[in-house]
Design an enzyme around this catalytic site. Sequence first.
Site, PDB file in Angstrom:
ATOM      1  N   ASP A  92     -35.311 -66.196  42.460  1.00  0.00           N
ATOM      2  CA  ASP A  92     -34.290 -65.155  42.282  1.00  0.00           C
ATOM      3  C   ASP A  92     -34.025 -64.633  43.694  1.00  0.00           C
ATOM      4  OD1 ASP A  92     -32.911 -63.525  39.948  1.00  0.00           O
ATOM      5  OD2 ASP A  92     -33.508 -62.021  41.393  1.00  0.00           O
ATOM      6  N   LYS A 124     -39.741 -62.059  33.715  1.00  0.00           N
ATOM      7  CA  LYS A 124     -39.271 -61.891  35.100  1.00  0.00           C
ATOM      8  C   LYS A 124     -40.426 -61.366  35.928  1.00  0.00           C
ATOM      9  CE  LYS A 124     -35.486 -62.213  37.579  1.00  0.00           C
ATOM     10  NZ  LYS A 124     -34.315 -63.098  37.367  1.00  0.00           N
TER      11      LYS A 124
HETATM   12  P1  NDP Z   1     -30.270 -64.751  47.304  1.00  0.00           P
HETATM   13  O1  NDP Z   1     -31.481 -64.107  47.816  1.00  0.00           O
HETATM   14  O2  NDP Z   1     -30.032 -66.201  47.574  1.00  0.00           O
HETATM   15  O3  NDP Z   1     -28.968 -63.975  47.810  1.00  0.00           O
HETATM   16  C1  NDP Z   1     -28.764 -62.629  47.517  1.00  0.00           C
HETATM   17  C2  NDP Z   1     -27.481 -62.168  48.165  1.00  0.00           C
HETATM   18  O4  NDP Z   1     -27.168 -60.875  47.702  1.00  0.00           O
HETATM   19  C3  NDP Z   1     -27.588 -62.050  49.673  1.00  0.00           C
HETATM   20  O5  NDP Z   1     -26.323 -62.275  50.260  1.00  0.00           O
HETATM   21  C4  NDP Z   1     -28.036 -60.602  49.856  1.00  0.00           C
HETATM   22  O6  NDP Z   1     -27.718 -60.047  51.123  1.00  0.00           O
HETATM   23  C5  NDP Z   1     -27.254 -59.915  48.754  1.00  0.00           C
HETATM   24  N1  NDP Z   1     -28.020 -58.743  48.296  1.00  0.00           N
HETATM   25  C6  NDP Z   1     -29.248 -58.743  47.750  1.00  0.00           C
HETATM   26  N2  NDP Z   1     -29.663 -57.495  47.486  1.00  0.00           N
HETATM   27  C7  NDP Z   1     -28.673 -56.697  47.875  1.00  0.00           C
HETATM   28  C8  NDP Z   1     -28.505 -55.302  47.867  1.00  0.00           C
HETATM   29  N3  NDP Z   1     -29.447 -54.469  47.387  1.00  0.00           N
HETATM   30  N4  NDP Z   1     -27.336 -54.825  48.335  1.00  0.00           N
HETATM   31  C9  NDP Z   1     -26.391 -55.662  48.806  1.00  0.00           C
HETATM   32  N5  NDP Z   1     -26.501 -56.994  48.865  1.00  0.00           N
HETATM   33  C10 NDP Z   1     -27.622 -57.507  48.388  1.00  0.00           C
HETATM   34  O7  NDP Z   1     -30.268 -64.479  45.723  1.00  0.00           O
HETATM   35  P2  NDP Z   1     -29.476 -65.227  44.571  1.00  0.00           P
HETATM   36  O8  NDP Z   1     -28.159 -65.689  45.069  1.00  0.00           O
HETATM   37  O9  NDP Z   1     -30.398 -66.194  43.954  1.00  0.00           O
HETATM   38  O10 NDP Z   1     -29.278 -64.049  43.517  1.00  0.00           O
HETATM   39  C11 NDP Z   1     -28.115 -63.229  43.497  1.00  0.00           C
HETATM   40  C12 NDP Z   1     -27.962 -62.586  42.135  1.00  0.00           C
HETATM   41  O11 NDP Z   1     -27.849 -63.608  41.137  1.00  0.00           O
HETATM   42  C13 NDP Z   1     -29.147 -61.714  41.682  1.00  0.00           C
HETATM   43  O12 NDP Z   1     -28.641 -60.663  40.886  1.00  0.00           O
HETATM   44  C14 NDP Z   1     -29.957 -62.658  40.802  1.00  0.00           C
HETATM   45  O13 NDP Z   1     -30.758 -61.968  39.889  1.00  0.00           O
HETATM   46  C15 NDP Z   1     -28.835 -63.422  40.124  1.00  0.00           C
HETATM   47  N6  NDP Z   1     -29.188 -64.720  39.559  1.00  0.00           N
HETATM   48  C16 NDP Z   1     -29.789 -65.689  40.306  1.00  0.00           C
HETATM   49  C17 NDP Z   1     -30.076 -66.915  39.751  1.00  0.00           C
HETATM   50  C18 NDP Z   1     -30.651 -68.022  40.553  1.00  0.00           C
HETATM   51  O14 NDP Z   1     -30.793 -69.119  39.998  1.00  0.00           O
HETATM   52  N7  NDP Z   1     -30.959 -67.847  41.825  1.00  0.00           N
HETATM   53  C19 NDP Z   1     -29.822 -67.183  38.326  1.00  0.00           C
HETATM   54  C20 NDP Z   1     -29.112 -66.130  37.650  1.00  0.00           C
HETATM   55  C21 NDP Z   1     -28.841 -64.938  38.254  1.00  0.00           C
HETATM   56  P3  NDP Z   1     -28.870 -59.889  52.246  1.00  0.00           P
HETATM   57  O15 NDP Z   1     -29.148 -61.284  52.698  1.00  0.00           O
HETATM   58  O16 NDP Z   1     -28.254 -59.031  53.276  1.00  0.00           O
HETATM   59  O17 NDP Z   1     -30.040 -59.246  51.549  1.00  0.00           O
HETATM   60  O1  2IT Z   2     -31.819 -64.541  36.591  1.00  0.00           O
HETATM   61  C1  2IT Z   2     -32.058 -65.753  36.359  1.00  0.00           C
HETATM   62  O2  2IT Z   2     -31.657 -66.297  35.341  1.00  0.00           O
HETATM   63  C2  2IT Z   2     -32.828 -66.501  37.362  1.00  0.00           C
HETATM   64  N1  2IT Z   2     -33.180 -65.949  38.395  1.00  0.00           N
HETATM   65  C3  2IT Z   2     -33.200 -67.926  37.095  1.00  0.00           C
HETATM   66  C4  2IT Z   2     -34.444 -68.003  36.274  1.00  0.00           C
HETATM   67  C5  2IT Z   2     -35.024 -69.387  36.087  1.00  0.00           C
HETATM   68  O3  2IT Z   2     -36.082 -69.438  35.457  1.00  0.00           O
HETATM   69  O4  2IT Z   2     -34.451 -70.374  36.546  1.00  0.00           O
END
Ligand code: NDP
Ligand code: 2IT
Length: 460
Positions: free
Chosen positions: A180, A140
């Site tokens: 992420d 990561k």
């Molecule tokens: P994005 O940046 O697309 O969206 C994040 C969302 O979460 C936004 O709505 C943001 O609000 C909110 N958020 C982020 N940080 C905070 C915080 N500290 N407090 C409150 N709200 C928060 O990210 P993703 O959707 O890609 O990721 C979301 C989660 O999913 C994370 O935990 C990530 O690690 C996990 N994840 C992502 C994957 C991926 O493929 N993208 C794969 C697996 C897991 P705001 O816009 O106001 O910051």
């Molecule tokens: O938390 C996760 O699994 C991710 N942000 C996706 C990682 C990836 O390599 O697609």
Amino acid sequence: MTQLERVVSKEEQEVIDYMDELYEKIKARDAHEVEFLQATKMLLNSLVPVFVKNRTYREKNILEQLIEPERIITFRVPWIDDNGKTHVNRGYRVQFNSALGPYKGGLRFHPSVNLSVMKFLALTQIFKNSLTGQPIGGGKGGADFDPKGKSDNEIMRFCQSFMTELYRHIGPDIDVPAGDIGVGKREVGYMFGQYKRIQGAYHAGVLTGKGLNYGGSLGRTEATGYGTIYFVQEMLKDRREDFKNKTVITSGSGNVAIYAMEKAIKLGAKVVACSDSSGYVYDRNGLSLQTIKRIKFSEGARISEYVKTHPEAEYFDDGSKIWSIPCDIALPCATQNEIDEASAKMLVKNGVQVVAEGANMPCSIEAIDVFLENDIMFGPAQAVNAGGVACSSLEMAQNSQRLSWTVEQVDEQLQKIMKTIYSNCKRASNKYDHPGNLVVGANIAGFTKVADTMIEQGVI
Ligand code: NDP
Ligand code: 2IT
């Protein structure tokens, strides 16, 4: 009898003592890394049953090796804003475990990023990647950079500076970053461009989550959210239930939340609330995904905008209160530690049936205990949200083949992978006498493959 009231045997107590001792050692070394310690504690707790049945892991000190990252890289990321002022952020890449393949895991750009957050995410990634059945190790990275309010040029300069250092540590067979929080297709594109410039070679598989014109996979954008719903479908099936007419809450309104909502709605659910870091919107009759996509994807605005075109909905400016809304299915899809013990109790009191972690470690240890004690179906992050990285691995496969699969091919693979993850977690939880406890199931199923491979490879 609940999961937590089981009678502890002598052998089990011995292993518990060993785990406690190990945890204290890790804590003494990195006492300030609270998120990493939390993830470590959760892991050690759930591995007790497998250590009772298999003494080799302890004899070979596998956990001591596994819990220490193979390599941690931290670096300076200087960049110049639109007014010519220089800023400096800190960049990270934690290359945690390469037993199963090249390090694989996303990059997070958020002001809350620090080494503890990077390490907890990379640790979880090892077992998540193992569960996918794909040949990928765990890593990561990211930076404490805040993309909010930055111009497109500032984002580009930051991404270029970040890659100017990172490029020497990654490669299609070495380490393959992706997105992420705060890192999506745009950022991946800028980083890929810089990598290509510096390398003087077109290594398509060095990053995943790319644009479709240059090696990105159809379906990758949607994969984490859709995969989350495919996993919950399997959980529901076990109770002869499905998504039809279920009331769903997702926290966040980013990549994961939006595509989880999309698939849940497609399967007949009603999504009544979602949030961002400023607050949440609620409409008991169901939210309009089209409006949420417009606000978040086209306008890059706050979720509070929603009520301007939907006066029937309500906006509340404390996002953490979203869990006070009654629902059948709760999907925390924003960030770590969103659901504490009090929120968990509130969800249970209001009749929640399923809680599944779209985000990484969104539930505290105490919150998970509340769900398990109350027989709520609980899906842990490393299993539930594995569809994203699984699809990243499919992107790597397409890049190696120099081919692009259809969206149907990718989605079919994703569905198969999520079903297999579910059945493997369930099988492990049964085999190790914790039926229904998918935290134990996911950690054991993910861990055993990595640990056995480390032993086979002679990492002793
Ligand atoms: P994005 O940046 O697309 O969206 C994040 C969302 O979460 C936004 O709505 C943001 O609000 C909110 N958020 C982020 N940080 C905070 C915080 N500290 N407090 C409150 N709200 C928060 O990210 P993703 O959707 O890609 O990721 C979301 C989660 O999913 C994370 O935990 C990530 O690690 C996990 N994840 C992502 C994957 C991926 O493929 N993208 C794969 C697996 C897991 P705001 O816009 O106001 O910051
Ligand atoms: O938390 C996760 O699994 C991710 N942000 C996706 C990682 C990836 O390599 O697609």
